[in-house]
Design an enzyme around this catalytic site. Structure first.
Site, mmCIF file in Angstrom:
data_model
loop_
_atom_site.group_PDB
_atom_site.id
_atom_site.type_symbol
_atom_site.label_atom_id
_atom_site.label_comp_id
_atom_site.label_asym_id
_atom_site.label_seq_id
_atom_site.Cartn_x
_atom_site.Cartn_y
_atom_site.Cartn_z
ATOM 1 N N SER A 144 0.930 -0.913 -0.319
ATOM 2 C CA SER A 144 0.365 -0.353 -0.006
ATOM 3 C C SER A 144 0.949 1.151 -0.536
ATOM 4 O O SER A 144 1.860 1.171 0.711
ATOM 5 C CB SER A 144 -1.557 0.358 1.244
ATOM 6 O OG SER A 144 -1.713 1.295 1.408
ATOM 7 N N TYR A 158 -2.309 -0.197 10.236
ATOM 8 C CA TYR A 158 -1.683 -0.714 8.893
ATOM 9 C C TYR A 158 -0.652 -0.436 8.260
ATOM 10 O O TYR A 158 -0.171 -0.980 7.545
ATOM 11 C CB TYR A 158 -3.459 0.347 7.844
ATOM 12 C CG TYR A 158 -3.772 -0.011 6.602
ATOM 13 C CD1 TYR A 158 -3.531 -1.907 6.394
ATOM 14 C CD2 TYR A 158 -3.562 0.737 6.112
ATOM 15 C CE1 TYR A 158 -3.612 -2.195 4.609
ATOM 16 C CE2 TYR A 158 -3.125 0.127 4.775
ATOM 17 C CZ TYR A 158 -3.970 -1.214 4.126
ATOM 18 O OH TYR A 158 -3.693 -1.193 2.563
#
Length: 249
Positions: A144, A158
């Site tokens: 990501s 995350y």
């Protein structure tokens, strides 16, 4: 769409392939000629629909039920795919979850699950896949852009899980270089999926942070993955590459 058949004779394993980016990757590689196995956890109907949709057109695709948080189930899934198709050439680690919120409010179970799915599963699948790969294999991790940039609060855990893939990719690329196996991470920005829909609560805010002012499509990520999995990308390894519409620019 006229897609070149670059992957005839190749076998791909997609960890987390029943929906979203994973399903787009399954479709792209299968339509380009690869035999594809993919895992799913809870989306049984979506997985079967994807298999039926592709196989009716002449593709060779199987779905394997496996929870990426379960190391033994994931190992068995990779082994099953390699045995079924006679080897393994491409591994795409796509399974992931999105833990979000203030760190002080997260439970230990939530943190452990994020580490199990977003980090440990990548290591376990890669460890098993290497045993079935020959010279010139490909390992592609779906990370990501949040590994590089978190513009809003709540993403510490995350971001940590995705940033860890950067180091793992570099280290494994060194380890597997003598076997001409490349290892790379693709880092999507905001992509229109169930996890982060283009009409979601934070979509308008995220679009303002992007040079292109739009969400990406799963098919665009799949196209990038197909390039890295193909013969023209044989000199790219150890890289973490953004596909983010300028989110990190």
């Amino acid at each position: 769409m006229n897609i070149m058949k670059d992957f005839h004779g190749k076998v791909a394993f997609i960890q987390g392939g029943s929906r979203g980016i994973g399903a787009a990757i399954v479709k792209r590689l299968a339509q380009e000629g690869a035999a594809v196995a993919f895992t799913y956890r809870s989306s049984r109907n979506e997985a079967q629909q994807l298999v039926d949709e592709l196989n009716i057109t002449g593709c060779n695709v199987i779905a394997i039920h496996a929870d990426s948080a379960d190391p033994q189930a994931l190992q068995q899934a990779v082994r099953h795919a390699a045995k079924h198709f006679g080897g393994l050439d491409i591994l795409v680690n796509n399974a992931g979850i999105l833990p979000w919120g203030a760190l002080e409010e997260m439970t230990l179970a939530e943190i452990d699950l994020a580490l199990a799915v977003n980090v440990r599963a990548v290591i376990i699948a890669s460890q098993e896949a290497i045993l079935h790969m020959g010279v010139g294999g490909r390992i592609i991790n779906i990370g990501s852009v949040n590994a590089d940039r978190i513009p809003i609060a709540g993403g510490a855990v995350y971001a940590m899980t995705k940033a860890s893939l950067v180091g793992f990719t570099k280290g494994l690329a060194r380890d597997l270089g003598p076997s001409k196996i490349t290892v790379n991470t693709v880092q999507p920005g905001p992509i229109d999926t169930d996890m982060n829909p283009a009409d979601g609560e934070v979509a308008s805010q995220l679009k303002q942070l992007m040079a292109l002012r739009r969400y990406g499509k799963s098919e665009e990520v799949a196209s990038f993955v197909a390039y890295l999995a193909g013969p023209e990308a044989g000199f790219i390894t150890g890289a973490s590459l953004n596909i983010d519409g300028g989110f990190a620019a």
